[in-house]
Design a protein around this motif. Structure first.
Motif, mmCIF file in Angstrom:
data_model
loop_
_atom_site.group_PDB
_atom_site.id
_atom_site.type_symbol
_atom_site.label_atom_id
_atom_site.label_comp_id
_atom_site.label_asym_id
_atom_site.label_seq_id
_atom_site.Cartn_x
_atom_site.Cartn_y
_atom_site.Cartn_z
ATOM 1 N N CYS A 188 43.070 28.990 23.948
ATOM 2 C CA CYS A 188 43.781 28.981 22.664
ATOM 3 C C CYS A 188 45.289 29.036 22.867
ATOM 4 C CB CYS A 188 43.330 30.157 21.804
ATOM 5 S SG CYS A 188 41.633 30.017 21.182
ATOM 6 N N SER A 192 48.205 25.947 22.449
ATOM 7 C CA SER A 192 49.299 26.158 21.494
ATOM 8 C C SER A 192 50.640 25.650 22.021
ATOM 9 C CB SER A 192 49.418 27.645 21.150
ATOM 10 O OG SER A 192 49.955 28.387 22.230
ATOM 11 N N TRP A 201 52.750 25.107 13.197
ATOM 12 C CA TRP A 201 51.296 24.982 13.206
ATOM 13 C C TRP A 201 50.690 25.603 14.459
ATOM 14 C CZ3 TRP A 201 48.720 23.614 9.031
ATOM 15 C CH2 TRP A 201 49.358 22.870 8.053
ATOM 16 N N LEU A 204 48.566 28.781 14.483
ATOM 17 C CA LEU A 204 47.138 28.749 14.141
ATOM 18 C C LEU A 204 46.266 28.842 15.390
ATOM 19 C CD1 LEU A 204 47.110 25.972 11.370
ATOM 20 C CD2 LEU A 204 47.000 28.459 11.069
ATOM 21 N N CYS A 205 46.767 28.320 16.504
ATOM 22 C CA CYS A 205 46.017 28.416 17.761
ATOM 23 C C CYS A 205 45.893 29.876 18.188
ATOM 24 C CB CYS A 205 46.709 27.613 18.851
ATOM 25 S SG CYS A 205 46.810 25.830 18.526
ATOM 26 N N TRP A 206 46.958 30.648 17.981
ATOM 27 C CA TRP A 206 46.891 32.069 18.305
ATOM 28 C C TRP A 206 45.905 32.774 17.395
ATOM 29 C CZ3 TRP A 206 52.650 33.894 19.205
ATOM 30 C CH2 TRP A 206 53.208 33.126 20.236
ATOM 31 N N GLY A 207 45.924 32.396 16.125
ATOM 32 C CA GLY A 207 44.986 33.010 15.191
ATOM 33 C C GLY A 207 43.543 32.670 15.499
ATOM 34 N N ALA A 208 43.342 31.553 16.198
ATOM 35 C CA ALA A 208 41.982 31.153 16.549
ATOM 36 C C ALA A 208 41.424 31.962 17.715
ATOM 37 C CB ALA A 208 41.944 29.663 16.898
ATOM 38 N N ALA A 209 42.283 32.652 18.462
ATOM 39 C CA ALA A 209 41.836 33.387 19.650
ATOM 40 C C ALA A 209 40.792 34.459 19.325
ATOM 41 C CB ALA A 209 43.029 33.997 20.377
ATOM 42 N N ILE A 211 38.861 34.613 16.772
ATOM 43 C CA ILE A 211 37.667 33.934 16.270
ATOM 44 C C ILE A 211 36.856 33.381 17.437
ATOM 45 C CG2 ILE A 211 36.846 32.024 14.842
ATOM 46 C CD1 ILE A 211 39.375 32.311 13.164
ATOM 47 N N ALA A 212 37.543 32.805 18.403
ATOM 48 C CA ALA A 212 36.856 32.241 19.568
ATOM 49 C C ALA A 212 36.133 33.323 20.356
ATOM 50 C CB ALA A 212 37.867 31.519 20.460
#
Length: 227
Positions: A188, A192, A201, A204-209, A211-212
């Motif tokens: 993630c 980014s 944008w 959002l990759c950090w926010g996906a961490a 979740i992943a």
């Protein structure tokens, strides 16, 4: 819950109920492993303490002036809170995995030292990220630090079981789970960096961490249930 148990001359074992409900035997950590854990905890504690000591002090003789001064330094306060949360998350993962580690070798000690280097660089990287301008460079520096920290942690999770450094009662799947979660986090943050070329944008990759990592944990739980 732990219950002492005789295991033979020169060895002390304990029967422990793990968080996942399994029960197993574990040996006590060697002095070298205990010293490394104490050192790691001390370094993380100092890093977090220095975060607070470097916070700017609001100035003013009236409530309005004090509030205005505080709002001017809001980026520093935001950076502090984010850095604290990130360092705490790294330390929490380290504590959870190393509860199953009973021995230490030179490879693990070296990787742990490099991981600590990344952790203590996080507050500095956050200060680099906070100001305006040169967004891609600032963002990329912080993301690279996080990527390296995750990869180093995953490398420790890969090395420990293969070098026989874990106790006999280590929870099932603790190291493979930590490895997969680390890879997900590293991916993630690594993704980014090029995404930052498009602007904000990339956050959002950090926010996906998280979740992943949650998806990885659920997938492993389902696999264990089927097994």
């Amino acid at each position: 819950m732990a219950v002492a148990k005789d295991s033979g001359p020169g060895e002390s074992l304990a029967v422990r109920e793990h968080e996942d409900g399994t029960v197993g035997e574990e040996t006590h950590p060697t002095p070298a492993a205990e010293r490394m854990l104490l050192f790691t905890d001390a370094v993380v504690a100092i890093a977090i303490t220095l975060l607070a000591l470097e916070l700017p002090l609001p100035q003013g003789h009236t409530n309005s002036e004090l509030w205005h001064s505080a709002t001017e330094d809001r980026r520093d306060y935001q950076a502090f809170l984010i850095s604290f949360a990130v360092v705490w998350a790294h330390w929490s993962s380290h504590r959870r995995m190393f509860r199953a580690v009973r021995r230490l070798d030179g490879v693990l000690s070296g990787i742990n030292g490099l991981w600590l280097l990344m952790v203590v660089l996080i507050p500095f990287a956050m200060k680099v990220l906070a100001p305006d301008g040169a967004f891609q460079a600032r963002f990329g520096f912080f993301a690279v630090i996080q990527t390296l920290a995750a990869l180093l942690f995953g490398l420790m999770a890969w090395h420990i079981p293969r070098a026989g450094l874990a106790g006999a009662g280590a929870p099932p799947g603790i190291f493979s789970d930590a490895l997969e979660r680390s890879i997900a986090i590293a991916a993630c943050f690594a993704v980014s960096v090029p995404v930052s070329l498009t602007g904000d944008w990339a956050y959002l990759c950090w926010g996906a961490a998280p979740i992943a990592t949650r998806l990885v944990s659920r997938s492993r739980s389902r696999s264990r249930s089927r097994a």
